[in-house]
Design an enzyme around this catalytic site. Sequence first.
Site, mmCIF file in Angstrom:
data_model
loop_
_atom_site.group_PDB
_atom_site.id
_atom_site.type_symbol
_atom_site.label_atom_id
_atom_site.label_comp_id
_atom_site.label_asym_id
_atom_site.label_seq_id
_atom_site.Cartn_x
_atom_site.Cartn_y
_atom_site.Cartn_z
ATOM 1 N N LYS A 184 0.845 -1.200 0.000
ATOM 2 C CA LYS A 184 0.000 0.000 0.000
ATOM 3 C C LYS A 184 0.882 1.253 0.000
ATOM 4 O O LYS A 184 0.603 2.221 -0.702
ATOM 5 C CB LYS A 184 -0.957 -0.020 1.210
ATOM 6 C CG LYS A 184 -2.059 -1.058 1.046
ATOM 7 C CD LYS A 184 -2.893 -1.290 2.293
ATOM 8 C CE LYS A 184 -3.797 -2.506 2.060
ATOM 9 N NZ LYS A 184 -4.627 -2.875 3.201
ATOM 10 N N GLN A 222 -5.088 -1.706 9.334
ATOM 11 C CA GLN A 222 -4.901 -3.021 8.725
ATOM 12 C C GLN A 222 -5.508 -4.101 9.625
ATOM 13 O O GLN A 222 -5.270 -4.131 10.830
ATOM 14 C CB GLN A 222 -3.396 -3.274 8.503
ATOM 15 C CG GLN A 222 -3.077 -4.537 7.727
ATOM 16 C CD GLN A 222 -3.574 -4.519 6.285
ATOM 17 O OE1 GLN A 222 -3.718 -3.478 5.660
ATOM 18 N NE2 GLN A 222 -3.850 -5.692 5.743
ATOM 19 N N ASP A 242 -11.354 2.264 3.271
ATOM 20 C CA ASP A 242 -11.605 0.822 3.135
ATOM 21 C C ASP A 242 -13.084 0.529 2.844
ATOM 22 O O ASP A 242 -13.418 -0.575 2.405
ATOM 23 C CB ASP A 242 -11.242 0.093 4.441
ATOM 24 C CG ASP A 242 -9.881 -0.569 4.398
ATOM 25 O OD1 ASP A 242 -9.470 -1.015 3.310
ATOM 26 O OD2 ASP A 242 -9.236 -0.654 5.468
HETATM 27 N N1 GUN Z 1 -6.647 -7.087 5.669
HETATM 28 C C1 GUN Z 1 -6.767 -7.827 4.533
HETATM 29 N N2 GUN Z 1 -7.333 -7.086 3.552
HETATM 30 C C2 GUN Z 1 -7.554 -5.862 4.081
HETATM 31 C C3 GUN Z 1 -8.106 -4.653 3.550
HETATM 32 O O1 GUN Z 1 -8.531 -4.568 2.385
HETATM 33 N N3 GUN Z 1 -8.152 -3.598 4.405
HETATM 34 C C4 GUN Z 1 -7.717 -3.675 5.685
HETATM 35 N N4 GUN Z 1 -7.822 -2.597 6.447
HETATM 36 N N5 GUN Z 1 -7.216 -4.781 6.204
HETATM 37 C C5 GUN Z 1 -7.128 -5.857 5.405
#
Ligand code: GUN
Length: 274
Positions: free
Chosen positions: A49, A93, A116
């Site tokens: 990211k 996350q 998200d």
């Molecule tokens: N953990 C696995 N995929 C994601 C996601 O798309 N967003 C977040 N915040 N955590 C994750």
Amino acid sequence: MAKRIDGKLISAQVKDECREKVKKENLEVTLAVIQVGNDPASTVYVGNKKKACEYIGIRSLAYELPEETTEKQLLELVEKLNQDDTVNGILVQLPLPSHIDEDKVIETISPKKDVDGFHPQSVGALSIGQPGFVSCTPAGIIQLLKRSGVEMDGKECVIVGRSNIVGKPMALLMLRENATVTICHSHTANLKEVTKRADILIVAIGKPKFITREYVKEGAVVIDVGIHRNENNKLCGDVDFEDVEPIASAITPVPGGVGPMTIAMLMNNCVEAK
Ligand code: GUN
């Protein structure tokens, strides 16, 4: 032989469009990324990211908090970022350590910064057709289908999996595209009969190579959300690709299908957050 839907290529297009927009409009966008603990998979995702942010021209703020961080400390950080006008997006996350209530953390993120798309207000807005952030993986699947020329209007779409992050928002997005939508899950009776009705079959069940050709109608478009390592440490999806590809009209590979779209749509949400 099915057409391969190339998520690497399409995600690159989406990212390039975001990059152009940031440049052209001189946008100053900041994403705060919070990771609690050091789950290795989460570290890889968070690293990707950050790299994507660099590419687009988005400033990323990394908060790497120790495993022992309390729920109160995390909520205080989220509140502080909510108040900070220089921060446009907040991403916590998941998964979080078990002593922290994930729902409470998600609900504390301001819906204006919920890139998200996990906040109940974002999910509610999606369900009644109001503007708001949309969960990145299902939003990415819509882009894959649109940019591959797959017609959704009036088609039978079957989704296998009912998670809050993929299955449920996916169903709402396909409804928005005027598809006829069915959601299946672990309690669905006669799963094969239902999945065989699908013109578009979207699979997010978390079981390696579960969907074989007996589950698929000839000529269906098959989207595979799963990602696993098989016994030889090779990546595979929820769909048995070699078995299904010969009868599908189009199919996403693993890796290189849905996966790269999630980050591309996150970048898109960040640019929209400005
Ligand atoms: N953990 C696995 N995929 C994601 C996601 O798309 N967003 C977040 N915040 N955590 C994750």
